[in-house]
Motif scaffolding. Structure first.
Motif, PDB file in Angstrom:
ATOM      1  N   GLY A  62       0.250  -1.452  -0.498  1.00  0.00           N
ATOM      2  CA  GLY A  62       0.544  -0.067  -0.060  1.00  0.00           C
ATOM      3  C   GLY A  62       0.982   1.425  -0.224  1.00  0.00           C
ATOM      4  O   GLY A  62       0.493   2.554  -0.223  1.00  0.00           O
ATOM      5  N   GLN A  63       2.225   1.076   1.066  1.00  0.00           N
ATOM      6  CA  GLN A  63       2.870   2.746   0.101  1.00  0.00           C
ATOM      7  C   GLN A  63       3.160   2.538  -1.582  1.00  0.00           C
ATOM      8  O   GLN A  63       3.808   1.852  -1.928  1.00  0.00           O
ATOM      9  N   THR A  64       3.724   4.011  -1.282  1.00  0.00           N
ATOM     10  CA  THR A  64       3.951   3.870  -2.596  1.00  0.00           C
ATOM     11  C   THR A  64       4.901   5.548  -2.899  1.00  0.00           C
ATOM     12  O   THR A  64       5.045   6.414  -1.369  1.00  0.00           O
ATOM     13  N   ASP A  65       6.089   5.431  -3.276  1.00  0.00           N
ATOM     14  CA  ASP A  65       7.605   6.276  -3.363  1.00  0.00           C
ATOM     15  C   ASP A  65       7.426   7.619  -3.935  1.00  0.00           C
ATOM     16  O   ASP A  65       5.784   7.842  -3.777  1.00  0.00           O
ATOM     17  N   LYS A  66       8.093   8.841  -4.095  1.00  0.00           N
ATOM     18  CA  LYS A  66       7.731   9.683  -4.188  1.00  0.00           C
ATOM     19  C   LYS A  66       7.402  10.066  -5.507  1.00  0.00           C
ATOM     20  O   LYS A  66       6.616  11.258  -5.612  1.00  0.00           O
ATOM     21  N   ILE A  67       7.436   9.264  -6.225  1.00  0.00           N
ATOM     22  CA  ILE A  67       6.150   9.432  -7.617  1.00  0.00           C
ATOM     23  C   ILE A  67       5.531   8.687  -8.085  1.00  0.00           C
ATOM     24  O   ILE A  67       4.821   8.642  -9.087  1.00  0.00           O
ATOM     25  N   GLY A  68       5.070   8.095  -7.044  1.00  0.00           N
ATOM     26  CA  GLY A  68       3.716   7.243  -6.679  1.00  0.00           C
ATOM     27  C   GLY A  68       3.656   5.918  -7.368  1.00  0.00           C
ATOM     28  O   GLY A  68       3.324   5.273  -7.452  1.00  0.00           O
ATOM     29  N   VAL A  69       4.819   5.248  -7.411  1.00  0.00           N
ATOM     30  CA  VAL A  69       5.532   4.156  -7.704  1.00  0.00           C
ATOM     31  C   VAL A  69       5.243   2.578  -6.380  1.00  0.00           C
ATOM     32  O   VAL A  69       6.077   3.238  -5.009  1.00  0.00           O
ATOM     33  N   PRO A  70       4.341   2.076  -6.440  1.00  0.00           N
ATOM     34  CA  PRO A  70       4.476   0.557  -5.470  1.00  0.00           C
ATOM     35  C   PRO A  70       5.706   0.890  -4.929  1.00  0.00           C
ATOM     36  O   PRO A  70       6.518   1.073  -5.464  1.00  0.00           O
ATOM     37  N   TYR A  71       6.401   1.071  -3.622  1.00  0.00           N
ATOM     38  CA  TYR A  71       7.389   1.187  -2.601  1.00  0.00           C
ATOM     39  C   TYR A  71       7.990  -0.220  -2.651  1.00  0.00           C
ATOM     40  O   TYR A  71       9.588  -0.024  -2.741  1.00  0.00           O
TER      41      TYR A  71
ATOM     42  N   PRO B 180       8.811  17.377  -9.017  1.00  0.00           N
ATOM     43  CA  PRO B 180       8.714  19.256  -9.517  1.00  0.00           C
ATOM     44  C   PRO B 180      10.099  19.765  -9.566  1.00  0.00           C
ATOM     45  O   PRO B 180      11.335  18.748  -8.888  1.00  0.00           O
ATOM     46  N   PRO B 181      10.024  20.320 -10.301  1.00  0.00           N
ATOM     47  CA  PRO B 181      11.855  20.631 -10.883  1.00  0.00           C
ATOM     48  C   PRO B 181      12.360  21.066  -9.418  1.00  0.00           C
ATOM     49  O   PRO B 181      14.187  21.049  -9.492  1.00  0.00           O
ATOM     50  N   ASP B 182      12.065  21.964  -9.008  1.00  0.00           N
ATOM     51  CA  ASP B 182      13.097  22.667  -6.948  1.00  0.00           C
ATOM     52  C   ASP B 182      12.876  21.027  -6.157  1.00  0.00           C
ATOM     53  O   ASP B 182      14.472  21.147  -5.539  1.00  0.00           O
ATOM     54  N   ARG B 183      12.401  20.343  -5.725  1.00  0.00           N
ATOM     55  CA  ARG B 183      12.110  19.536  -5.478  1.00  0.00           C
ATOM     56  C   ARG B 183      13.821  18.476  -6.195  1.00  0.00           C
ATOM     57  O   ARG B 183      14.749  17.916  -5.160  1.00  0.00           O
ATOM     58  N   ARG B 184      13.449  18.017  -7.482  1.00  0.00           N
ATOM     59  CA  ARG B 184      14.786  17.692  -8.522  1.00  0.00           C
ATOM     60  C   ARG B 184      15.863  18.209  -8.381  1.00  0.00           C
ATOM     61  O   ARG B 184      16.587  17.432  -7.966  1.00  0.00           O
ATOM     62  N   GLU B 185      16.081  19.683  -7.850  1.00  0.00           N
ATOM     63  CA  GLU B 185      17.176  19.937  -7.803  1.00  0.00           C
ATOM     64  C   GLU B 185      18.130  19.640  -6.188  1.00  0.00           C
ATOM     65  O   GLU B 185      18.587  19.296  -6.152  1.00  0.00           O
ATOM     66  N   ARG B 186      16.676  19.681  -5.504  1.00  0.00           N
ATOM     67  CA  ARG B 186      17.211  19.809  -4.261  1.00  0.00           C
ATOM     68  C   ARG B 186      17.650  18.807  -3.753  1.00  0.00           C
ATOM     69  O   ARG B 186      18.744  18.519  -3.055  1.00  0.00           O
ATOM     70  N   LEU B 187      17.516  17.703  -4.102  1.00  0.00           N
ATOM     71  CA  LEU B 187      17.497  15.624  -3.776  1.00  0.00           C
ATOM     72  C   LEU B 187      18.693  15.914  -5.179  1.00  0.00           C
ATOM     73  O   LEU B 187      19.451  14.711  -4.239  1.00  0.00           O
TER      74      LEU B 187
END
Length: 166
Positions: free
Chosen positions: A17-26, A122-129
């Motif tokens: 039931g968990q998904t990762d930060k892009i919505g894929v099953p964890y 999102p671009p800002d999160r992508r750059e930070r990570l």
């Protein structure tokens, strides 16, 4: 001792039931991490499957041991688990004190750094990570055998092989 297939099933149940930060099953994330570690041995692959289970589910180290997970695998999982009050950089420095935990974190970082996964953010999160993961790689890769790093990257994120210095 649990087999790799049994540990995979445990991870699938734990992350159901968990998904990762892009919505894929964890579970797909932990399986990708484990795949990169599989050439280095079953205990590392098991740790890859379970690397987030203490942090992101109701499983504890004690419960893992009671379920038949080898002590060394549980130790590795504990070593890569976030602890309140510890900064990310300090966590990475602590991980580098343990060869196996370092390899698990390299595989985790490599999968989280995949361009196809980052593109869904999102671009800002992508750059930070990206900056966070790049800084971590400097510490992690310096602490690991270069052949082990290459083995992991070939499976998990071949694009990072270009980042390696000769």
């Amino acid at each position: 001792m649990k087999t790799l297939a049994e540990v995979d099933a445990l991870a699938a149940r734990a992350h159901a039931g968990q998904t990762d930060k892009i919505g894929v099953p964890y579970v797909e994330h932990v399986r990708a991490v484990a795949a990169g570690l599989a050439p280095l041995g079953p205990h590392l692959a098991m740790a890859g499957l379970l690397h987030d289970v203490i942090e992101d589910t109701d499983w504890t180290a004690e419960r893992l041991r009671a379920a038949g997970i080898p002590d060394r695998v549980v130790e590795i999982v504990e070593a890569v688990t976030n602890r309140p009050g510890t900064t990310y950089e300090e966590k990475i420095r602590q991980i580098t004190r343990d060869r196996d935990a370092t390899l698990v974190k390299i595989a985790d970082n490599a999968h989280n750094s995949r361009a196809d996964r980052a593109a869904a953010l999102p671009p800002d999160r992508r750059e930070r990570l990206a900056a966070k993961y790049r800084a971590a790689r400097e510490l992690l890769w310096a602490a690991a055998d270069p052949e082990d790093v290459t083995t992991i990257l070939r499976v998990v994120n071949p694009g990072l092989l270009e980042e390696r210095t000769p």
